[in-house]
Scaffold this motif. Structure first.
Motif, PDB file in Angstrom:
ATOM      1  N   THR A   1      18.576 -21.563  21.759  1.00  0.00           N
ATOM      2  CA  THR A   1      19.772 -22.095  21.120  1.00  0.00           C
ATOM      3  C   THR A   1      20.970 -21.265  21.564  1.00  0.00           C
ATOM      4  OG1 THR A   1      18.477 -22.759  19.189  1.00  0.00           O
ATOM      5  CG2 THR A   1      20.859 -22.667  18.932  1.00  0.00           C
TER       6      THR A   1
ATOM      7  N   PRO B   1      19.334 -34.224  17.137  1.00  0.00           N
ATOM      8  CA  PRO B   1      19.403 -32.769  17.045  1.00  0.00           C
ATOM      9  C   PRO B   1      20.840 -32.269  17.238  1.00  0.00           C
ATOM     10  CG  PRO B   1      18.548 -33.413  19.180  1.00  0.00           C
ATOM     11  CD  PRO B   1      18.682 -34.671  18.374  1.00  0.00           C
TER      12      PRO B   1
ATOM     13  N   GLU C   1      31.158 -24.593   8.614  1.00  0.00           N
ATOM     14  CA  GLU C   1      30.203 -25.150   9.572  1.00  0.00           C
ATOM     15  C   GLU C   1      30.937 -25.761  10.757  1.00  0.00           C
ATOM     16  OE1 GLU C   1      26.225 -26.530   7.109  1.00  0.00           O
ATOM     17  OE2 GLU C   1      27.559 -28.043   7.975  1.00  0.00           O
TER      18      GLU C   1
ATOM     19  N   VAL D   1      21.827 -22.505  14.656  1.00  0.00           N
ATOM     20  CA  VAL D   1      20.485 -22.991  14.355  1.00  0.00           C
ATOM     21  C   VAL D   1      20.439 -24.463  14.753  1.00  0.00           C
ATOM     22  CG1 VAL D   1      20.059 -21.366  12.494  1.00  0.00           C
ATOM     23  CG2 VAL D   1      21.130 -23.560  11.976  1.00  0.00           C
ATOM     24  N   THR D   2      19.265 -24.945  15.117  1.00  0.00           N
ATOM     25  CA  THR D   2      19.096 -26.356  15.466  1.00  0.00           C
ATOM     26  C   THR D   2      18.653 -27.121  14.234  1.00  0.00           C
ATOM     27  OG1 THR D   2      18.472 -25.794  17.733  1.00  0.00           O
ATOM     28  CG2 THR D   2      17.899 -27.993  16.956  1.00  0.00           C
ATOM     29  N   GLU D   3      19.357 -28.202  13.954  1.00  0.00           N
ATOM     30  CA  GLU D   3      19.020 -29.060  12.826  1.00  0.00           C
ATOM     31  C   GLU D   3      18.986 -30.506  13.286  1.00  0.00           C
ATOM     32  OE1 GLU D   3      21.605 -28.519   9.516  1.00  0.00           O
ATOM     33  OE2 GLU D   3      21.183 -26.360   9.297  1.00  0.00           O
ATOM     34  N   ASP D   4      18.468 -31.367  12.411  1.00  0.00           N
ATOM     35  CA  ASP D   4      18.463 -32.800  12.673  1.00  0.00           C
ATOM     36  C   ASP D   4      19.483 -33.446  11.739  1.00  0.00           C
ATOM     37  OD1 ASP D   4      16.621 -35.146  13.940  1.00  0.00           O
ATOM     38  OD2 ASP D   4      17.305 -35.708  11.934  1.00  0.00           O
ATOM     39  N   ARG D   5      20.460 -34.135  12.313  1.00  0.00           N
ATOM     40  CA  ARG D   5      21.459 -34.846  11.534  1.00  0.00           C
ATOM     41  C   ARG D   5      21.436 -36.321  11.936  1.00  0.00           C
ATOM     42  NH1 ARG D   5      25.683 -31.239   9.538  1.00  0.00           N
ATOM     43  NH2 ARG D   5      24.565 -29.313   8.980  1.00  0.00           N
TER      44      ARG D   5
ATOM     45  N   TRP E   1      23.441 -28.491  17.050  1.00  0.00           N
ATOM     46  CA  TRP E   1      23.575 -27.045  16.884  1.00  0.00           C
ATOM     47  C   TRP E   1      24.589 -26.799  15.782  1.00  0.00           C
ATOM     48  CZ3 TRP E   1      24.228 -27.430  22.717  1.00  0.00           C
ATOM     49  CH2 TRP E   1      22.977 -27.366  23.352  1.00  0.00           C
ATOM     50  N   VAL E   2      24.206 -26.001  14.802  1.00  0.00           N
ATOM     51  CA  VAL E   2      25.075 -25.728  13.671  1.00  0.00           C
ATOM     52  C   VAL E   2      25.442 -24.249  13.661  1.00  0.00           C
ATOM     53  CG1 VAL E   2      25.349 -25.825  11.165  1.00  0.00           C
ATOM     54  CG2 VAL E   2      23.967 -27.565  12.336  1.00  0.00           C
TER      55      VAL E   2
ATOM     56  N   ARG F   1      27.313 -21.464  11.557  1.00  0.00           N
ATOM     57  CA  ARG F   1      27.746 -21.240  10.180  1.00  0.00           C
ATOM     58  C   ARG F   1      28.383 -19.868  10.036  1.00  0.00           C
ATOM     59  NH1 ARG F   1      22.643 -23.925   8.783  1.00  0.00           N
ATOM     60  NH2 ARG F   1      23.135 -25.976   7.884  1.00  0.00           N
TER      61      ARG F   1
END
Length: 298
Positions: A47, A206, A218, A198-202, A208-209, A211
Protein backbone atom coordinates in the motif's frame (compact mmCIF):
# COMPACT_ATOMS: atom_id res chain seq x y z
CA UNK A 1 -10.76 26.87 0.76
CA UNK A 2 -11.11 30.04 -1.29
CA UNK A 3 -13.87 31.10 -3.62
CA UNK A 4 -13.70 33.31 -6.59
CA UNK A 5 -14.94 36.88 -6.38
CA UNK A 6 -18.20 38.41 -7.49
CA UNK A 7 -18.81 39.21 -11.14
CA UNK A 8 -19.55 42.88 -10.34
CA UNK A 9 -15.99 43.99 -9.83
CA UNK A 10 -13.33 43.28 -12.42
CA UNK A 11 -12.12 40.46 -10.23
CA UNK A 12 -11.54 36.93 -11.46
CA UNK A 13 -14.50 36.31 -13.77
CA UNK A 14 -15.32 39.84 -15.02
CA UNK A 15 -18.08 42.34 -14.13
CA UNK A 16 -21.55 42.42 -15.58
CA UNK A 17 -23.64 45.61 -15.41
CA UNK A 18 -22.79 46.15 -11.77
CA UNK A 19 -24.64 43.08 -10.51
CA UNK A 20 -22.84 40.40 -8.56
CA UNK A 21 -22.57 37.04 -10.24
CA UNK A 22 -21.34 34.86 -7.45
CA UNK A 23 -18.88 32.05 -8.12
CA UNK A 24 -16.27 30.28 -6.23
CA UNK A 25 -12.34 30.07 -6.96
CA UNK A 26 -10.78 27.04 -5.51
CA UNK A 27 -12.16 25.70 -2.26
CA UNK A 28 -9.19 25.57 0.06
CA UNK A 29 -9.12 23.92 3.45
CA UNK A 30 -7.95 26.01 6.38
CA UNK A 31 -4.36 25.23 7.22
CA UNK A 32 -2.96 21.76 6.81
CA UNK A 33 -5.83 19.24 6.93
CA UNK A 34 -3.47 16.30 7.37
CA UNK A 35 -0.98 15.96 10.19
CA UNK A 36 1.35 13.09 9.37
CA UNK A 37 2.41 12.87 13.02
CA UNK A 38 -1.11 11.76 13.95
CA UNK A 39 -1.73 9.11 11.31
CA UNK A 40 -3.53 5.99 12.46
CA UNK A 41 -1.13 3.11 11.94
CA UNK A 42 1.17 2.19 9.09
CA UNK A 43 0.47 1.05 5.55
CA UNK A 44 0.32 -2.69 4.92
CA UNK A 45 2.86 -4.11 2.50
CA UNK A 46 2.13 -2.97 -1.04
CA UNK A 47 0.00 0.00 0.00
CA UNK A 48 1.69 3.24 -1.12
CA UNK A 49 2.52 6.22 0.98
CA UNK A 50 0.78 9.34 -0.27
CA UNK A 51 3.97 10.81 -1.70
CA UNK A 52 4.32 7.83 -4.01
CA UNK A 53 0.97 8.47 -5.71
CA UNK A 54 0.48 12.21 -5.22
CA UNK A 55 1.62 13.35 -8.68
CA UNK A 56 -0.38 10.61 -10.38
CA UNK A 57 -3.51 11.45 -8.40
CA UNK A 58 -3.65 15.09 -9.39
CA UNK A 59 -2.44 14.54 -12.95
CA UNK A 60 -5.21 11.99 -13.53
CA UNK A 61 -7.90 14.21 -12.05
CA UNK A 62 -6.93 17.31 -13.99
CA UNK A 63 -6.79 15.27 -17.21
CA UNK A 64 -10.31 13.87 -16.73
CA UNK A 65 -13.13 15.14 -18.91
CA UNK A 66 -15.81 15.52 -16.25
CA UNK A 67 -16.69 14.84 -12.62
CA UNK A 68 -19.42 15.42 -10.06
CA UNK A 69 -18.44 16.98 -6.74
CA UNK A 70 -20.92 16.97 -3.87
CA UNK A 71 -19.92 18.51 -0.61
CA UNK A 72 -20.72 20.10 2.69
CA UNK A 73 -18.54 23.19 3.08
CA UNK A 74 -18.12 25.42 6.12
CA UNK A 75 -18.55 28.98 4.87
CA UNK A 76 -15.53 30.31 6.76
CA UNK A 77 -13.28 27.55 5.44
CA UNK A 78 -14.38 28.38 1.91
CA UNK A 79 -14.23 32.17 2.38
CA UNK A 80 -17.90 32.21 1.42
CA UNK A 81 -18.67 34.43 4.41
CA UNK A 82 -16.56 37.15 2.76
CA UNK A 83 -18.44 36.87 -0.54
CA UNK A 84 -22.04 36.30 0.43
CA UNK A 85 -23.67 38.91 2.67
CA UNK A 86 -25.50 37.31 5.56
CA UNK A 87 -23.61 34.02 5.49
CA UNK A 88 -22.05 33.30 8.89
CA UNK A 89 -18.55 31.85 8.79
CA UNK A 90 -19.74 28.88 10.86
CA UNK A 91 -22.60 28.07 8.49
CA UNK A 92 -22.21 24.78 6.66
CA UNK A 93 -23.55 24.85 3.12
CA UNK A 94 -24.17 22.34 0.36
CA UNK A 95 -21.96 22.53 -2.72
CA UNK A 96 -22.59 20.72 -5.99
CA UNK A 97 -20.54 20.83 -9.19
CA UNK A 98 -21.34 18.75 -12.27
CA UNK A 99 -19.94 18.58 -15.77
CA UNK A 100 -16.63 19.46 -17.36
CA UNK A 101 -13.63 19.58 -15.06
CA UNK A 102 -12.46 22.91 -16.51
CA UNK A 103 -15.76 24.65 -15.70
CA UNK A 104 -17.06 24.91 -19.26
CA UNK A 105 -20.34 23.08 -19.89
CA UNK A 106 -20.88 22.67 -16.19
CA UNK A 107 -23.07 23.81 -13.32
CA UNK A 108 -22.28 24.94 -9.78
CA UNK A 109 -24.66 25.52 -6.90
CA UNK A 110 -24.11 26.50 -3.28
CA UNK A 111 -26.69 26.89 -0.52
CA UNK A 112 -26.05 28.13 3.02
CA UNK A 113 -27.56 30.41 5.63
CA UNK A 114 -30.69 31.07 3.58
CA UNK A 115 -28.61 32.03 0.51
CA UNK A 116 -28.70 30.05 -2.70
CA UNK A 117 -26.60 30.50 -5.84
CA UNK A 118 -26.65 28.46 -9.03
CA UNK A 119 -24.55 29.17 -12.11
CA UNK A 120 -24.40 27.31 -15.40
CA UNK A 121 -22.02 27.49 -18.34
CA UNK A 122 -23.02 26.11 -21.75
CA UNK A 123 -21.17 26.61 -25.03
CA UNK A 124 -19.34 29.74 -23.89
CA UNK A 125 -22.40 31.40 -22.32
CA UNK A 126 -22.96 31.91 -18.60
CA UNK A 127 -26.29 31.81 -16.81
CA UNK A 128 -27.47 32.58 -13.29
CA UNK A 129 -30.69 31.12 -11.89
CA UNK A 130 -33.31 33.86 -11.91
CA UNK A 131 -34.75 33.49 -8.42
CA UNK A 132 -31.26 33.62 -6.91
CA UNK A 133 -30.33 36.59 -9.05
CA UNK A 134 -33.47 38.46 -7.99
CA UNK A 135 -32.49 38.20 -4.34
CA UNK A 136 -29.03 39.56 -5.11
CA UNK A 137 -30.34 42.39 -7.26
CA UNK A 138 -32.95 43.45 -4.70
CA UNK A 139 -30.38 43.56 -1.90
CA UNK A 140 -27.87 45.56 -3.92
CA UNK A 141 -29.92 48.06 -5.94
CA UNK A 142 -29.07 51.73 -5.70
CA UNK A 143 -30.92 53.13 -2.67
CA UNK A 144 -33.11 55.53 -4.65
CA UNK A 145 -34.13 52.84 -7.13
CA UNK A 146 -34.71 50.30 -4.35
CA UNK A 147 -37.19 52.64 -2.67
CA UNK A 148 -39.22 52.97 -5.85
CA UNK A 149 -39.12 49.46 -7.27
CA UNK A 150 -41.47 46.79 -5.94
CA UNK A 151 -39.45 43.71 -4.98
CA UNK A 152 -42.22 41.42 -6.18
CA UNK A 153 -41.98 42.97 -9.65
CA UNK A 154 -38.31 42.00 -9.93
CA UNK A 155 -39.07 38.51 -8.65
CA UNK A 156 -41.86 38.08 -11.17
CA UNK A 157 -39.70 39.44 -14.00
CA UNK A 158 -37.06 36.74 -13.56
CA UNK A 159 -39.29 33.95 -12.25
CA UNK A 160 -38.66 30.59 -13.92
CA UNK A 161 -35.91 32.14 -16.06
CA UNK A 162 -32.12 32.19 -16.14
CA UNK A 163 -30.20 35.44 -16.43
CA UNK A 164 -27.77 35.26 -19.34
CA UNK A 165 -24.42 37.04 -19.23
CA UNK A 166 -22.57 37.55 -22.48
CA UNK A 167 -19.97 40.29 -22.01
CA UNK A 168 -16.74 40.00 -20.09
CA UNK A 169 -17.10 36.36 -19.11
CA UNK A 170 -15.00 33.40 -20.09
CA UNK A 171 -17.85 30.94 -20.47
CA UNK A 172 -17.05 28.94 -17.36
CA UNK A 173 -18.14 28.71 -13.73
CA UNK A 174 -16.39 27.74 -10.53
CA UNK A 175 -14.89 24.45 -11.54
CA UNK A 176 -13.80 21.05 -10.35
CA UNK A 177 -10.33 22.05 -11.56
CA UNK A 178 -10.36 24.89 -9.02
CA UNK A 179 -11.07 22.40 -6.23
CA UNK A 180 -8.51 19.89 -7.47
CA UNK A 181 -5.77 22.47 -7.91
CA UNK A 182 -6.30 23.81 -4.42
CA UNK A 183 -6.08 20.36 -2.86
CA UNK A 184 -2.96 19.76 -4.94
CA UNK A 185 -1.39 22.79 -3.29
CA UNK A 186 -2.69 21.94 0.19
CA UNK A 187 -1.39 18.37 0.09
CA UNK A 188 2.14 19.19 -0.97
CA UNK A 189 5.20 18.81 1.20
CA UNK A 190 7.48 16.08 2.51
CA UNK A 191 5.55 15.46 5.72
CA UNK A 192 2.29 14.91 3.89
CA UNK A 193 4.05 12.66 1.41
CA UNK A 194 4.84 10.24 4.22
CA UNK A 195 1.17 9.63 5.02
CA UNK A 196 0.39 5.92 5.18
CA UNK A 197 -2.79 4.24 3.99
CA UNK A 198 -4.95 1.22 4.59
CA UNK A 199 -6.84 -0.63 1.85
CA UNK A 200 -10.60 -0.76 2.24
CA UNK A 201 -13.59 -1.71 0.13
CA UNK A 202 -15.99 1.13 -0.67
CA UNK A 203 -19.11 0.33 -2.69
CA UNK A 204 -17.51 -2.83 -4.05
CA UNK A 205 -14.24 -1.20 -5.13
CA UNK A 206 -10.86 -1.17 -3.37
CA UNK A 207 -9.60 2.21 -2.16
CA UNK A 208 -6.62 3.60 -0.30
CA UNK A 209 -7.65 5.52 2.79
CA UNK A 210 -5.29 8.03 4.37
CA UNK A 211 -6.41 8.98 7.89
CA UNK A 212 -5.24 11.63 10.32
CA UNK A 213 -6.37 13.32 13.52
CA UNK A 214 -7.43 10.00 15.07
CA UNK A 215 -9.64 9.25 12.11
CA UNK A 216 -11.40 12.62 11.95
CA UNK A 217 -9.73 13.35 8.61
CA UNK A 218 -9.92 11.03 5.61
CA UNK A 219 -8.46 11.23 2.13
CA UNK A 220 -9.75 8.43 -0.12
CA UNK A 221 -8.17 7.45 -3.45
CA UNK A 222 -9.26 4.79 -5.96
CA UNK A 223 -6.91 1.80 -5.74
CA UNK A 224 -7.87 0.41 -9.16
CA UNK A 225 -7.79 2.15 -12.54
CA UNK A 226 -6.96 5.84 -12.47
CA UNK A 227 -6.00 7.02 -8.96
CA UNK A 228 -8.88 9.45 -8.71
CA UNK A 229 -9.69 11.25 -5.49
CA UNK A 230 -13.03 9.92 -4.22
CA UNK A 231 -13.59 11.58 -0.85
CA UNK A 232 -12.15 14.20 1.44
CA UNK A 233 -13.49 14.56 4.97
CA UNK A 234 -11.97 17.21 7.27
CA UNK A 235 -13.67 18.90 10.19
CA UNK A 236 -17.10 20.21 9.16
CA UNK A 237 -16.26 19.88 5.46
CA UNK A 238 -16.86 16.86 3.24
CA UNK A 239 -16.30 16.41 -0.49
CA UNK A 240 -17.29 13.43 -2.60
CA UNK A 241 -15.96 13.01 -6.16
CA UNK A 242 -17.95 10.71 -8.46
CA UNK A 243 -18.95 10.11 -12.09
CA UNK A 244 -15.38 10.59 -13.29
CA UNK A 245 -15.58 11.08 -17.08
CA UNK A 246 -19.34 10.39 -16.90
CA UNK A 247 -20.74 13.45 -15.16
CA UNK A 248 -23.76 14.91 -16.98
CA UNK A 249 -23.26 18.27 -18.66
CA UNK A 250 -26.04 20.88 -18.51
CA UNK A 251 -28.10 22.14 -21.42
CA UNK A 252 -28.78 25.77 -22.22
CA UNK A 253 -31.86 26.98 -20.32
CA UNK A 254 -35.08 27.27 -22.32
CA UNK A 255 -36.24 30.42 -20.58
CA UNK A 256 -33.61 33.18 -20.70
CA UNK A 257 -33.60 36.87 -19.78
CA UNK A 258 -30.70 39.29 -20.17
CA UNK A 259 -29.57 41.98 -17.77
CA UNK A 260 -30.60 44.68 -20.26
CA UNK A 261 -34.08 43.19 -20.45
CA UNK A 262 -34.39 43.20 -16.65
CA UNK A 263 -33.41 46.86 -16.39
CA UNK A 264 -35.65 47.78 -19.32
CA UNK A 265 -38.59 46.05 -17.64
CA UNK A 266 -37.95 47.96 -14.40
CA UNK A 267 -37.75 51.26 -16.30
CA UNK A 268 -40.97 50.58 -18.21
CA UNK A 269 -42.82 49.59 -15.04
CA UNK A 270 -41.73 52.80 -13.31
CA UNK A 271 -42.17 55.04 -16.31
CA UNK A 272 -38.46 55.89 -16.28
CA UNK A 273 -36.32 56.44 -19.38
CA UNK A 274 -33.97 53.53 -19.91
CA UNK A 275 -31.04 55.94 -19.76
CA UNK A 276 -31.80 56.66 -16.10
CA UNK A 277 -31.31 53.03 -15.17
CA UNK A 278 -28.12 52.85 -17.21
CA UNK A 279 -26.75 56.03 -15.64
CA UNK A 280 -27.35 54.75 -12.11
CA UNK A 281 -25.77 51.44 -13.02
CA UNK A 282 -22.70 53.14 -14.51
CA UNK A 283 -22.33 55.34 -11.43
CA UNK A 284 -22.37 52.23 -9.26
CA UNK A 285 -19.66 50.57 -11.34
CA UNK A 286 -17.51 53.73 -11.19
CA UNK A 287 -17.84 53.74 -7.41
CA UNK A 288 -16.67 50.15 -7.22
CA UNK A 289 -13.69 50.86 -9.45
CA UNK A 290 -12.61 53.68 -7.14
CA UNK A 291 -12.90 51.48 -4.06
CA UNK A 292 -10.90 48.52 -2.85
CA UNK A 293 -10.80 45.06 -4.43
CA UNK A 294 -13.29 43.49 -2.05
CA UNK A 295 -16.27 41.72 -3.54
CA UNK A 296 -19.13 44.13 -4.15
CA UNK A 297 -22.38 44.35 -6.03
CA UNK A 298 -24.34 47.12 -7.62
Amino acid sequence: MTTRPSRTSAAHRAPLAGVALVAVTALSACGNPFDASELDGASPAGTPQFGEIRDGVFSAMLAADSVTISGEVQAGDADLDALFDGVDDDAVGDLQITGAVDGTNSEMSFTAGGNSFTQRAVEGEEYFRGEDFAALLISELDEDIAEAVDESFIEETVADAWVQFTDGGDGSVFSAADVITTWQQELDGEELGSMSAVTEDREGSPVWVYRADEGDTEFVVAAEGEPYLLEVREGESFYQFSDWNESPTPEAPESIITLDEIFAAIAEDQGWPTEEITENNDDSEDGESAGDDSTTTT
